[in-house]
Write an enzyme that holds these catalytic residues in place. Structure first.
Site, PDB file in Angstrom:
ATOM      1  N   CYS A  89      12.263   5.470  -9.581  1.00  0.00           N
ATOM      2  CA  CYS A  89      11.099   4.518  -9.822  1.00  0.00           C
ATOM      3  C   CYS A  89      11.618   3.040 -10.058  1.00  0.00           C
ATOM      4  O   CYS A  89      12.476   2.875 -10.692  1.00  0.00           O
ATOM      5  CB  CYS A  89      10.452   5.215 -10.825  1.00  0.00           C
ATOM      6  SG  CYS A  89       8.864   4.473 -11.597  1.00  0.00           S
ATOM      7  N   GLU A 132       2.561   8.181  -7.496  1.00  0.00           N
ATOM      8  CA  GLU A 132       1.842   7.142  -8.121  1.00  0.00           C
ATOM      9  C   GLU A 132       0.599   7.471  -8.663  1.00  0.00           C
ATOM     10  O   GLU A 132       0.076   6.758  -9.669  1.00  0.00           O
ATOM     11  CB  GLU A 132       1.427   6.182  -6.710  1.00  0.00           C
ATOM     12  CG  GLU A 132       2.257   5.846  -5.927  1.00  0.00           C
ATOM     13  CD  GLU A 132       3.302   4.784  -6.622  1.00  0.00           C
ATOM     14  OE1 GLU A 132       3.123   4.098  -7.457  1.00  0.00           O
ATOM     15  OE2 GLU A 132       4.600   4.918  -6.216  1.00  0.00           O
TER      16      GLU A 132
END
Length: 163
Positions: A89, A132
């Protein structure tokens, strides 16, 4: 507009459940522009609005050179059994862990014209859609790790030079 700095783990905006976009105005157009510029940088598969400091339901994606965005996305369907896939991430730089993700996913939302958008697929797209939408629900992928792996990951976060 421009690529924006990515907020790092520990920033409260990353734990915020994002608000839906009720009105598509100049600010939302600017947000989409910034999301697209931010995701277009090399090595990025997706950028969610909270990662650039905006607590609204929007994200951009860059899968195999296909760059786009979706507003008010909802993860409406997943298929298969969760599989462990390598995941990182931008908000947790330098870490990479096996994360359980469904092999297929579908997200529905809208575009800047208010028209329905459907994104669905497998592989990296399925992983990005789940990753997401998690951001928009105030979750970072670390929350998806098994307890044993999460313990290791949190130690790595605490020992990182950016935390």
């Amino acid at each position: 507009m421009s690529a924006r700095d990515i907020r790092l783990y520990g920033d409260p905006v990353l734990r915020t459940v994002c608000a839906p976009i009720d009105t598509i105005d100049e600010g939302v157009h600017a947000l989409v522009s910034d999301l697209l510029d931010s995701v277009a940088l090399p090595g990025r598969a997706g950028v969610a609005a909270p990662q650039i400091g905006v607590a609204l339901r929007a994200f951009s994606y860059n899968i195999d050179g296909d760059i786009g965005y979706v507003l008010n996305p909802t993860l409406v369907e997943v298929r298969g059994e969760p599989e462990l896939v390598g995941e990182g991430c931008l908000s947790v730089p330098g870490l990479w862990h096996e994360t359980p993700r469904y092999p297929w996913a579908r997200v529905e939302g809208i575009d800047l014209d208010g028209q329905r958008v459907v994104l669905e697929g497998d592989g990296l797209l399925a992983q990005a859609l789940q990753h997401e939408t998690d951001h928009l629900d105030g979750k970072v992928y670390l929350t998806r790790l098994t307890p044993e792996v999460r313990k290791i990951a949190m130690r790595q976060v605490r020992e990182s030079d950016w935390f």
